[in-house]
Scaffold this motif. Structure first.
Motif, PDB file in Angstrom:
ATOM      1  N   LEU A 186      27.465  55.922  41.384  1.00 12.50           N
ATOM      2  CA  LEU A 186      28.539  56.216  42.330  1.00 12.50           C
ATOM      3  C   LEU A 186      29.719  55.263  42.117  1.00 12.50           C
ATOM      4  N   LYS A 187      29.415  54.001  41.903  1.00 16.72           N
ATOM      5  CA  LYS A 187      30.474  53.016  41.664  1.00 16.72           C
ATOM      6  C   LYS A 187      31.290  53.380  40.437  1.00 16.72           C
ATOM      7  N   GLU A 188      30.627  53.904  39.406  1.00 16.25           N
ATOM      8  CA  GLU A 188      31.313  54.308  38.180  1.00 16.25           C
ATOM      9  C   GLU A 188      31.920  55.707  38.286  1.00 16.25           C
ATOM     10  N   GLU A 189      31.748  56.360  39.435  1.00 17.42           N
ATOM     11  CA  GLU A 189      32.251  57.706  39.695  1.00 17.42           C
ATOM     12  C   GLU A 189      31.749  58.717  38.661  1.00 17.42           C
ATOM     13  N   LEU A 190      30.447  58.616  38.378  1.00 20.11           N
ATOM     14  CA  LEU A 190      29.812  59.528  37.437  1.00 20.11           C
ATOM     15  C   LEU A 190      29.178  60.729  38.135  1.00 20.11           C
ATOM     16  N   VAL A 191      29.142  60.717  39.459  1.00 19.46           N
ATOM     17  CA  VAL A 191      28.457  61.755  40.225  1.00 19.46           C
ATOM     18  C   VAL A 191      29.448  62.840  40.622  1.00 19.46           C
ATOM     19  N   ASP A 192      29.004  64.104  40.519  1.00 21.64           N
ATOM     20  CA  ASP A 192      29.826  65.245  40.930  1.00 21.64           C
ATOM     21  C   ASP A 192      29.426  65.800  42.288  1.00 21.64           C
ATOM     22  N   PHE A 193      28.128  65.713  42.625  1.00 18.67           N
ATOM     23  CA  PHE A 193      27.637  66.278  43.878  1.00 18.67           C
ATOM     24  C   PHE A 193      26.541  65.390  44.457  1.00 18.67           C
ATOM     25  N   ILE A 194      26.519  65.285  45.783  1.00 14.63           N
ATOM     26  CA  ILE A 194      25.356  64.758  46.502  1.00 14.63           C
ATOM     27  C   ILE A 194      24.828  65.898  47.366  1.00 14.63           C
ATOM     28  N   ALA A 195      23.521  66.144  47.303  1.00 15.90           N
ATOM     29  CA  ALA A 195      22.914  67.245  48.049  1.00 15.90           C
ATOM     30  C   ALA A 195      21.674  66.754  48.780  1.00 15.90           C
ATOM     31  N   SER A 196      21.177  67.573  49.702  1.00 13.95           N
ATOM     32  CA  SER A 196      20.070  67.126  50.553  1.00 13.95           C
ATOM     33  C   SER A 196      18.720  67.161  49.850  1.00 13.95           C
ATOM     34  N   ASP A 197      18.483  68.158  49.002  1.00 14.02           N
ATOM     35  CA  ASP A 197      17.151  68.435  48.454  1.00 14.02           C
ATOM     36  C   ASP A 197      16.120  68.493  49.585  1.00 14.02           C
ATOM     37  N   ALA A 198      16.560  68.976  50.753  1.00  7.40           N
ATOM     38  CA  ALA A 198      15.675  69.046  51.913  1.00  7.40           C
ATOM     39  C   ALA A 198      14.586  70.082  51.695  1.00  7.40           C
ATOM     40  N   HIS A 199      13.382  69.747  52.172  1.00  2.61           N
ATOM     41  CA  HIS A 199      12.237  70.641  52.061  1.00  2.61           C
ATOM     42  C   HIS A 199      11.669  71.049  53.425  1.00  2.61           C
TER      43      HIS A 199
END
Length: 239
Positions: A186-199
């Motif tokens: 995240l610090k390097e801004e390499l992430v495009d999406f954060i999701a829940s992966d809720a089950h």
């Protein structure tokens, strides 16, 4: 244009994988998403031969039933059907036969074996891109070969892959090692999406609001908006 927040990876559809077990729990999970500010859900049931092998037609029917059940309860929400596709040999031998796209787009949410080699992930992504797919790599914090060297994530992004991490991992619910890795990418801004992966409602619930607050506080509101709103909207808002 729809301006709501998005959850593009979850297991909320009932009875199709190891996620929600019934319509009642599905409604509870959708209510949790709504109460946490999520207005757009891309349902992504597992597809993994020998384990989770519900046909596209069966998934579509369950999706239709869920939409009929919840649309009046949550009229502001928008629902889409995707899939979390586990990479396996049959798929790699029949790349043009992949039918588990994200809401009918060219995007694929891909899950790899946690202990696979980096060269394998790199090769799969390269081949998918060559035949016209746009891979989204699910929960990258789980893959040992990436967590050992975050620069490899950069290499996959340079290829054209998109990167997703889980809200629970950002919050430390999956252990300190995964939390530190998520903070690093995240610090390097390499992430495009954060999701829940809720089950489900107990062991793997929706944790999007808490995660959004943490990301905004630590990495800024602009990046939080990209991760939870702007990036997914670019893919799905025209579907």
């Amino acid at each position: 244009m729809n301006n709501g927040y998005w959850d593009i990876h979850n297991h909320i559809l009932p009875g199709v994988d190891d996620g929600s077990g019934c319509m009642e729990e599905t409604v509870q999970l959708i209510r949790a998403e709504y109460e946490q500010g999520i207005e757009n859900i891309v349902f992504t049931p597992h597809y993994r031969p020998g384990m989770f092998q519900v046909s596209p037609q069966e998934r579509e029917e369950v999706f239709r039933q869920v939409c009929e059940n919840v649309q009046r309860r949550f009229p502001e929400m928008h629902f889409y059907l995707g899939c979390e596709y586990f990479v396996h040999n049959y798929m790699m031998a029949n790349l043009r036969d992949v039918r588990c796209r994200m809401a009918g787009t060219e995007y694929l949410l891909m899950e790899f074996p946690t202990n696979c080699h980096f060269s394998y992930i790199h090769n799969v992504i390269s081949r998918l891109l060559k035949v016209g797919y746009k891979p989204i790599i699910a929960h990258i914090e789980r893959y040992v070969c990436l967590s050992l060297d975050a620069n490899r994530v950069n290499m996959l992004k340079d290829l054209g892959a998109l990167i997703q991490i889980n809200a629970g991992s950002v919050l430390g619910k999956s252990g300190i090692t995964k939390k530190r890795f998520c903070n690093e990418v995240l610090k390097e801004e390499l992430v495009d999406f954060i999701a829940s992966d809720a089950h489900n409602m107990d062991r793997r619930p929706v944790q999007m609001a808490e995660c959004m607050k943490k990301v905004e506080k630590k990495f800024g509101s602009l990046y939080m908006e990209r991760l939870f709103r702007k990036n997914p909207a670019k893919i799905f808002e025209k579907t």
